[in-house]
Every structure is written in C-alpha cells, then in structure tokens.
Design a protein around this motif. Sequence first.
Motif, PDB file in Angstrom:
ATOM      1  N   UNK A  97      -4.669  -0.794 -15.007  1.00  0.00           N
ATOM      2  CA  UNK A  97      -4.810  -0.369 -13.607  1.00  0.00           C
ATOM      3  C   UNK A  97      -3.662  -0.994 -12.822  1.00  0.00           C
ATOM      4  N   UNK A  98      -2.946  -0.175 -12.072  1.00  0.00           N
ATOM      5  CA  UNK A  98      -1.869  -0.679 -11.232  1.00  0.00           C
ATOM      6  C   UNK A  98      -1.944   0.040  -9.896  1.00  0.00           C
ATOM      7  N   UNK A  99      -1.853  -0.724  -8.796  1.00  0.00           N
ATOM      8  CA  UNK A  99      -1.905  -0.082  -7.481  1.00  0.00           C
ATOM      9  C   UNK A  99      -1.027  -0.832  -6.482  1.00  0.00           C
ATOM     10  N   UNK A 100      -0.542  -0.079  -5.515  1.00  0.00           N
ATOM     11  CA  UNK A 100       0.241  -0.621  -4.408  1.00  0.00           C
ATOM     12  C   UNK A 100      -0.367  -0.051  -3.136  1.00  0.00           C
ATOM     13  N   UNK A 101      -0.708  -0.946  -2.193  1.00  0.00           N
ATOM     14  CA  UNK A 101      -1.294  -0.514  -0.920  1.00  0.00           C
ATOM     15  C   UNK A 101      -0.420  -1.032   0.217  1.00  0.00           C
ATOM     16  N   UNK A 102       0.038  -0.123   1.074  1.00  0.00           N
ATOM     17  CA  UNK A 102       0.818  -0.486   2.259  1.00  0.00           C
ATOM     18  C   UNK A 102      -0.089  -0.365   3.480  1.00  0.00           C
ATOM     19  N   UNK A 103      -0.205  -1.465   4.238  1.00  0.00           N
ATOM     20  CA  UNK A 103      -1.062  -1.489   5.426  1.00  0.00           C
ATOM     21  C   UNK A 103      -0.235  -1.218   6.678  1.00  0.00           C
ATOM     22  N   UNK A 104      -0.912  -0.768   7.730  1.00  0.00           N
ATOM     23  CA  UNK A 104      -0.240  -0.431   8.987  1.00  0.00           C
ATOM     24  C   UNK A 104       0.460  -1.627   9.629  1.00  0.00           C
ATOM     25  N   UNK A 105      -0.031  -2.840   9.404  1.00  0.00           N
ATOM     26  CA  UNK A 105       0.565  -4.011  10.042  1.00  0.00           C
ATOM     27  C   UNK A 105       1.787  -4.545   9.281  1.00  0.00           C
ATOM     28  N   UNK A 106       2.223  -3.834   8.229  1.00  0.00           N
ATOM     29  CA  UNK A 106       3.413  -4.235   7.495  1.00  0.00           C
ATOM     30  C   UNK A 106       3.146  -5.042   6.236  1.00  0.00           C
ATOM     31  N   UNK A 107       1.912  -5.379   5.961  1.00  0.00           N
ATOM     32  CA  UNK A 107       1.615  -6.116   4.727  1.00  0.00           C
ATOM     33  C   UNK A 107       1.490  -5.144   3.563  1.00  0.00           C
ATOM     34  N   UNK A 108       1.704  -5.685   2.383  1.00  0.00           N
ATOM     35  CA  UNK A 108       1.630  -4.858   1.174  1.00  0.00           C
ATOM     36  C   UNK A 108       0.858  -5.615   0.098  1.00  0.00           C
ATOM     37  N   UNK A 109      -0.050  -4.900  -0.581  1.00  0.00           N
ATOM     38  CA  UNK A 109      -0.835  -5.488  -1.679  1.00  0.00           C
ATOM     39  C   UNK A 109      -0.428  -4.799  -2.974  1.00  0.00           C
ATOM     40  N   UNK A 159      -0.167 -10.367  -2.187  1.00  0.00           N
ATOM     41  CA  UNK A 159      -0.247  -9.859  -0.819  1.00  0.00           C
ATOM     42  C   UNK A 159       0.919 -10.457  -0.046  1.00  0.00           C
ATOM     43  N   UNK A 160       1.855  -9.600   0.329  1.00  0.00           N
ATOM     44  CA  UNK A 160       3.026 -10.040   1.099  1.00  0.00           C
ATOM     45  C   UNK A 160       2.767  -9.691   2.555  1.00  0.00           C
ATOM     46  N   UNK A 161       2.781 -10.695   3.413  1.00  0.00           N
ATOM     47  CA  UNK A 161       2.433 -10.470   4.814  1.00  0.00           C
ATOM     48  C   UNK A 161       3.601 -10.624   5.751  1.00  0.00           C
ATOM     49  N   UNK A 162       3.257 -10.639   7.008  1.00  0.00           N
ATOM     50  CA  UNK A 162       4.262 -10.828   8.053  1.00  0.00           C
ATOM     51  C   UNK A 162       4.782 -12.258   8.037  1.00  0.00           C
ATOM     52  N   UNK A 163       5.924 -12.482   8.541  1.00  0.00           N
ATOM     53  CA  UNK A 163       6.558 -13.801   8.674  1.00  0.00           C
ATOM     54  C   UNK A 163       6.771 -14.465   7.318  1.00  0.00           C
ATOM     55  N   UNK A 164       6.930 -13.663   6.265  1.00  0.00           N
ATOM     56  CA  UNK A 164       7.241 -14.202   4.948  1.00  0.00           C
ATOM     57  C   UNK A 164       6.088 -14.879   4.231  1.00  0.00           C
TER      58      UNK A 164
END
Length: 183
Positions: A97-109, A159-164
């Motif tokens: 299972x592999x998935x990539x999710x892009x959120x509206x606030x700029x974070x990515x899972x 989970x890569x978020x805002x501000x690094x």
Amino acid sequence: EELANYLRSIPADNLQSIEVIPIAGADYEASFSGGVIKINLKRARNQGVEGSVGMMANFGPDDYRYLMPSARISYNQNKLNLYGSVSLLDQDAATYIESVTNYDNGTQMDSFGDIRGEGGLASGQLGAIYSFDDKNTIGAEVNYSASSTTSHTLSTSSLAGLAGLAVDNDSEYNGKTSNNNMA
C-alpha cells in the motif's frame, strides 16, 4: 467439500430416487435439527474400496499463492466400514500500500505499507464403523488438525508540514500463531 466430491462421483444412471425431507422425523437420530436429503441408489456402492483425490489452487499477482491438495478413501466389506481423509493448505500473500495525500494547508502525508503473511493447515480423519445389524453399530473416529500462520508488517509514514516541521513514523510487526487440535 468431501460430500460434494462424493455426490459428483455418483453416475446419474445409478440414482434410483432423491427425497427431500424438510423435517427429520422419528426415523432419524434425535440430534437431527433440520431436513434430510435421502439419496437411494440402484445398486449398493458400499462394497470394496472407493476414494478421491483433489487439488485446489489459486495464483495471483504480488506473491499470492493458495494450494490445497486433499484425498479421501473408504473401504467397506459386509458390516465393516473403514475410512480416512487428509487435506493440506499452503497459502502465501503479500499486500503493498502506498499513498500520498496533499492537504489544503500545504502539508503532505506520504505512507507506505508492506504486509506479508503465510499460513498452513493440515487435517486428517480416520474412522471405523462396525454394524451388528440394521439398528446397532459401534464406531470410533479420530480427527486431527494443525495450523500455523506468520505475518510481517512494515509501515512508514512521513508528514511534512509548514515551517519545515516533519514527523516520521516507522513501525514493524511480526506475528506467529499455531494451533493443534485432536478429537
């Protein structure tokens, strides 16, 4: 499964009649709680040796395998009935299972899962029945089964978020189950 194989082995020209009895009456054991399908044959099949051998197999993508060989044999002579059966099951499966999710606030899972499992089951039955007359019998039966399953699960997520800011998660699970039953 054994009953289905037995029914398939009966030639149609050997069937005298088939009766469907919705509620088992006093003619049958008290433990019967449902209906009865009574198959009457033109000639007795219960003298000599009879048996069957079978194999079920499924194969699929991503390391999926399912094999199930089986065998059944019975020997009937006058008032004695000896029977036995054996079946084996060998199964292997893998799921990725592999998935990539892009959120509206700029974070990515990002996440990945690798699940692998294998299992086996062996079962056997031996029995003997002796009929003194039409209403009196004595018998014994032994059943044995052994099963085991193993599994290995590996998962990662990031989970890569805002501000690094980043959160990483790695997990691994190994499991093993085994059962032995005799009756």
